[in-house]
Motif scaffolding. Structure first.
Motif, PDB file in Angstrom:
ATOM      1  N   ILE A  71      11.163   6.161   9.198  1.00  0.00           N
ATOM      2  CA  ILE A  71       9.943   5.359   9.133  1.00  0.00           C
ATOM      3  C   ILE A  71      10.292   4.027   8.473  1.00  0.00           C
ATOM      4  N   GLU A  72      10.007   2.931   9.141  1.00  0.00           N
ATOM      5  CA  GLU A  72      10.253   1.629   8.532  1.00  0.00           C
ATOM      6  C   GLU A  72       9.286   1.448   7.365  1.00  0.00           C
ATOM      7  N   ALA A  73       9.822   1.102   6.200  1.00  0.00           N
ATOM      8  CA  ALA A  73       8.996   1.002   5.006  1.00  0.00           C
ATOM      9  C   ALA A  73       9.560  -0.048   4.071  1.00  0.00           C
ATOM     10  N   THR A  74       8.716  -0.528   3.181  1.00  0.00           N
ATOM     11  CA  THR A  74       9.138  -1.524   2.203  1.00  0.00           C
ATOM     12  C   THR A  74       8.306  -1.370   0.940  1.00  0.00           C
ATOM     13  N   LEU A  75       8.865  -1.825  -0.171  1.00  0.00           N
ATOM     14  CA  LEU A  75       8.107  -1.921  -1.411  1.00  0.00           C
ATOM     15  C   LEU A  75       7.315  -3.219  -1.417  1.00  0.00           C
ATOM     16  N   VAL A  76       6.213  -3.222  -2.151  1.00  0.00           N
ATOM     17  CA  VAL A  76       5.372  -4.407  -2.287  1.00  0.00           C
ATOM     18  C   VAL A  76       5.020  -4.571  -3.760  1.00  0.00           C
ATOM     19  N   SER A  77       5.149  -5.784  -4.264  1.00  0.00           N
ATOM     20  CA  SER A  77       4.852  -6.052  -5.669  1.00  0.00           C
ATOM     21  C   SER A  77       3.421  -6.535  -5.838  1.00  0.00           C
ATOM     22  N   ALA A  78       2.825  -6.126  -6.962  1.00  0.00           N
ATOM     23  CA  ALA A  78       1.512  -6.583  -7.391  1.00  0.00           C
ATOM     24  C   ALA A  78       1.582  -6.712  -8.909  1.00  0.00           C
ATOM     25  N   PRO A  79       0.584  -7.263  -9.556  1.00  0.00           N
ATOM     26  CA  PRO A  79       0.655  -7.407 -11.013  1.00  0.00           C
ATOM     27  C   PRO A  79       0.820  -6.064 -11.724  1.00  0.00           C
ATOM     28  N   ALA A  80       1.949  -5.903 -12.426  1.00  0.00           N
ATOM     29  CA  ALA A  80       2.247  -4.683 -13.177  1.00  0.00           C
ATOM     30  C   ALA A  80       2.111  -3.438 -12.301  1.00  0.00           C
ATOM     31  N   HIS A  81       2.445  -3.571 -11.029  1.00  0.00           N
ATOM     32  CA  HIS A  81       2.250  -2.458 -10.097  1.00  0.00           C
ATOM     33  C   HIS A  81       3.172  -2.634  -8.889  1.00  0.00           C
ATOM     34  N   VAL A  82       3.519  -1.507  -8.285  1.00  0.00           N
ATOM     35  CA  VAL A  82       4.308  -1.501  -7.053  1.00  0.00           C
ATOM     36  C   VAL A  82       3.691  -0.469  -6.116  1.00  0.00           C
ATOM     37  N   PHE A  83       3.599  -0.802  -4.839  1.00  0.00           N
ATOM     38  CA  PHE A  83       3.158   0.189  -3.860  1.00  0.00           C
ATOM     39  C   PHE A  83       4.056   0.122  -2.638  1.00  0.00           C
ATOM     40  N   ALA A  84       3.815   1.021  -1.691  1.00  0.00           N
ATOM     41  CA  ALA A  84       4.655   1.106  -0.498  1.00  0.00           C
ATOM     42  C   ALA A  84       3.886   0.600   0.713  1.00  0.00           C
ATOM     43  N   ARG A  85       4.627   0.171   1.699  1.00  0.00           N
ATOM     44  CA  ARG A  85       4.036  -0.271   2.967  1.00  0.00           C
ATOM     45  C   ARG A  85       4.883   0.315   4.092  1.00  0.00           C
ATOM     46  N   VAL A  86       4.232   0.985   5.055  1.00  0.00           N
ATOM     47  CA  VAL A  86       4.950   1.636   6.151  1.00  0.00           C
ATOM     48  C   VAL A  86       4.486   1.068   7.485  1.00  0.00           C
ATOM     49  N   ARG A  87       5.386   1.143   8.462  1.00  0.00           N
ATOM     50  CA  ARG A  87       5.110   0.575   9.784  1.00  0.00           C
ATOM     51  C   ARG A  87       4.485   1.638  10.701  1.00  0.00           C
ATOM     52  N   ARG A  88       3.366   1.271  11.322  1.00  0.00           N
ATOM     53  CA  ARG A  88       2.723   2.152  12.285  1.00  0.00           C
ATOM     54  C   ARG A  88       3.374   2.000  13.663  1.00  0.00           C
ATOM     55  N   ASP A  89       2.954   2.876  14.579  1.00  0.00           N
ATOM     56  CA  ASP A  89       3.503   2.817  15.938  1.00  0.00           C
ATOM     57  C   ASP A  89       3.159   1.519  16.647  1.00  0.00           C
ATOM     58  N   ASP A  90       1.988   0.928  16.326  1.00  0.00           N
ATOM     59  CA  ASP A  90       1.593  -0.304  16.997  1.00  0.00           C
ATOM     60  C   ASP A  90       2.214  -1.545  16.360  1.00  0.00           C
ATOM     61  N   GLY A  91       3.082  -1.353  15.374  1.00  0.00           N
ATOM     62  CA  GLY A  91       3.768  -2.468  14.726  1.00  0.00           C
ATOM     63  C   GLY A  91       3.070  -2.998  13.490  1.00  0.00           C
TER      64      GLY A  91
ATOM     65  N   LEU B  85       1.970  -9.090  -2.901  1.00  0.00           N
ATOM     66  CA  LEU B  85       1.413  -8.549  -1.649  1.00  0.00           C
ATOM     67  C   LEU B  85       2.209  -8.896  -0.397  1.00  0.00           C
ATOM     68  N   ARG B  86       3.428  -9.348  -0.526  1.00  0.00           N
ATOM     69  CA  ARG B  86       4.253  -9.568   0.670  1.00  0.00           C
ATOM     70  C   ARG B  86       5.204  -8.386   0.847  1.00  0.00           C
ATOM     71  N   SER B  87       5.570  -8.121   2.076  1.00  0.00           N
ATOM     72  CA  SER B  87       6.596  -7.120   2.343  1.00  0.00           C
ATOM     73  C   SER B  87       7.932  -7.676   1.873  1.00  0.00           C
ATOM     74  N   LEU B  88       8.686  -6.873   1.134  1.00  0.00           N
ATOM     75  CA  LEU B  88       9.918  -7.348   0.529  1.00  0.00           C
ATOM     76  C   LEU B  88      11.131  -7.064   1.404  1.00  0.00           C
ATOM     77  N   THR B  89      12.114  -7.929   1.287  1.00  0.00           N
ATOM     78  CA  THR B  89      13.409  -7.647   1.885  1.00  0.00           C
ATOM     79  C   THR B  89      14.104  -6.586   1.032  1.00  0.00           C
ATOM     80  N   LYS B  90      15.194  -6.035   1.523  1.00  0.00           N
ATOM     81  CA  LYS B  90      15.906  -5.026   0.743  1.00  0.00           C
ATOM     82  C   LYS B  90      16.498  -5.622  -0.527  1.00  0.00           C
ATOM     83  N   GLN B  91      16.957  -6.871  -0.443  1.00  0.00           N
ATOM     84  CA  GLN B  91      17.421  -7.531  -1.660  1.00  0.00           C
ATOM     85  C   GLN B  91      16.309  -7.590  -2.696  1.00  0.00           C
ATOM     86  N   GLN B  92      15.132  -7.960  -2.256  1.00  0.00           N
ATOM     87  CA  GLN B  92      14.003  -8.054  -3.177  1.00  0.00           C
ATOM     88  C   GLN B  92      13.565  -6.682  -3.670  1.00  0.00           C
TER      89      GLN B  92
END
Length: 364
Positions: A183-203, A238-245
């Motif tokens: 599953i394509e996924a990335t971490l996302v930063s927020a103030p004092a918080h981190v969440f995940a973002r995953v790619r759906r079938d429709d992109g 709130l942006r999708s991060l690169t792997k470096q990020q």
């Protein structure tokens, strides 16, 4: 003789980072091509010198120098964890992740051909619900330690062992496992918080709040966490991060460890490595400000007790460190960061107590 980094003015740091090619530079002194090249060379020379004194920086340099397609987030995570706690068993942690991913993949009805929507649902269920896929030990948000004051509490190895996580270890596990099960996924930063973002079938992307295993919209995060429009525009939040990020999200815990267990100058070196990779990394600016504050305490306040008691011949040194401390926090503010209010933190802790009380009543 060149000034040590601890006495370079804050605006100069910004200029050096901009010259080094860090993204989205917001400010700094004007420089022509020759000056930029000189500044870039100065940054790289300083980083190389620091890497000889701090093996962790040398290792981070290697991790961050990899092409995006070659970065293994699981290996990056355990490598950084060992910098915080040398007792971390890296091979055992990696095996545990592989075993968990294999158990989750075995639940996919059509194997790798299973729709992403189904994969995502089964992944979340495999973490949240007790079953043979997780050894009948589901993962939970640690309501007894919601702030993760000890850096070791944020480690993935700790989460795997205790099954109690926080808003760092929980999304890191979710993203690592997502990538392992296709599953394509990335971490996302927020103030004092981190969440995940995953790619759906429709992109399209779907936000996953890993601490509750639910979905949350960007608009909800923006309102609930008081994210400013400037912070979104600058790319700080709130942006999708690169792997470096994403590696830098993991390094944030290392910065926390350095703040309390290493010399302030070591933290300056670590934050310089972070900010030369991503100048919109708010945590890097904040920890750098903390490093200058620690230098002020170490060199002046602990020794003399107050600013007024600092000898006149040392006032200029104090003033430079004080200015640098302010400049670092102003750089974070320029990206849209706003300091959390005591009221907001109290509201959050009250909500944690409410959840605990509800669980006590229901026996869950």
């Amino acid at each position: 003789m060149e000034k040590p980094w601890s006495t370079v003015r804050g605006w100069a740091i910004v200029g050096l980072l901009a010259a080094c090619g860090a993204v989205n530079a917001q400010s700094g002194p004007p420089a022509d091509a020759h000056e930029r090249a000189a500044l870039r060379a100065q940054v790289q020379a300083d980083l190389a010198s620091r890497a000889k004194r701090d093996p962790n920086l040398a290792t981070l340099n290697l991790l961050l120098a990899q092409p995006e397609t070659a970065i293994d987030l699981a290996r990056a995570e355990v490598t950084i964890e060992a910098m915080i706690d040398p007792k971390v068993n890296q091979p055992a942690t990696l095996r545990a992740l592989d075993n968990l991913a294999q158990a989750i993949r075995a639940r996919f009805p059509q194997g790798d051909a299973t729709d992403n929507e189904v994969k995502i649902g089964l992944l979340l269920n495999s973490l949240q619900a007790a079953g043979p896929w997780n050894g009948n030990r589901p993962f939970r948000y640690d309501l007894d330690n919601p702030m993760g004051e000890d850096p070791k509490d944020k480690l993935l190895s700790t989460y795997l062992a205790t099954r109690k996580g926080n808003c760092v270890s929980m999304p890191v596990l979710l993203v690592v496992l997502s990538q392992k099960v296709g599953i394509e996924a990335t971490l996302v930063s927020a103030p004092a918080h981190v969440f995940a973002r995953v790619r759906r079938d429709d992109g399209s992307w779907l936000n996953i709040e890993a601490t509750s295993f639910g979905t949350v919209s960007d608009a909800h995060y923006q309102q609930d966490l008081a994210i400013t429009p400037r912070a979104i525009q600058s790319g700080a939040y709130l942006r999708s991060l690169t792997k470096q990020q994403e590696i830098l999200v993991m390094v944030d815990t290392l910065e926390q460890y350095y703040r309390h267990h290493r010399a302030p100058d070591d933290l300056l070196g670590l934050t310089l490595r972070v900010l030369t990779t991503d100048m919109t990394n708010v945590s890097g600016w904040l920890w750098r400000g903390e490093a200058y504050a620690a230098l002020i305490d170490e060199k002046f306040l602990h020794k003399y007790g107050s600013v007024d008691a600092i000898p006149p011949e040392l006032r200029d040194q104090y003033a430079v460190l004080h200015t640098n401390n302010i400049d670092m926090f102003r750089s974070a503010e320029a990206l849209g960061w706003v300091e959390e209010t005591a009221e907001h933190k109290a509201d959050y802790l009250r909500s944690i107590q409410q959840v605990k009380a509800q669980q006590a009543r229901t026996g869950r």
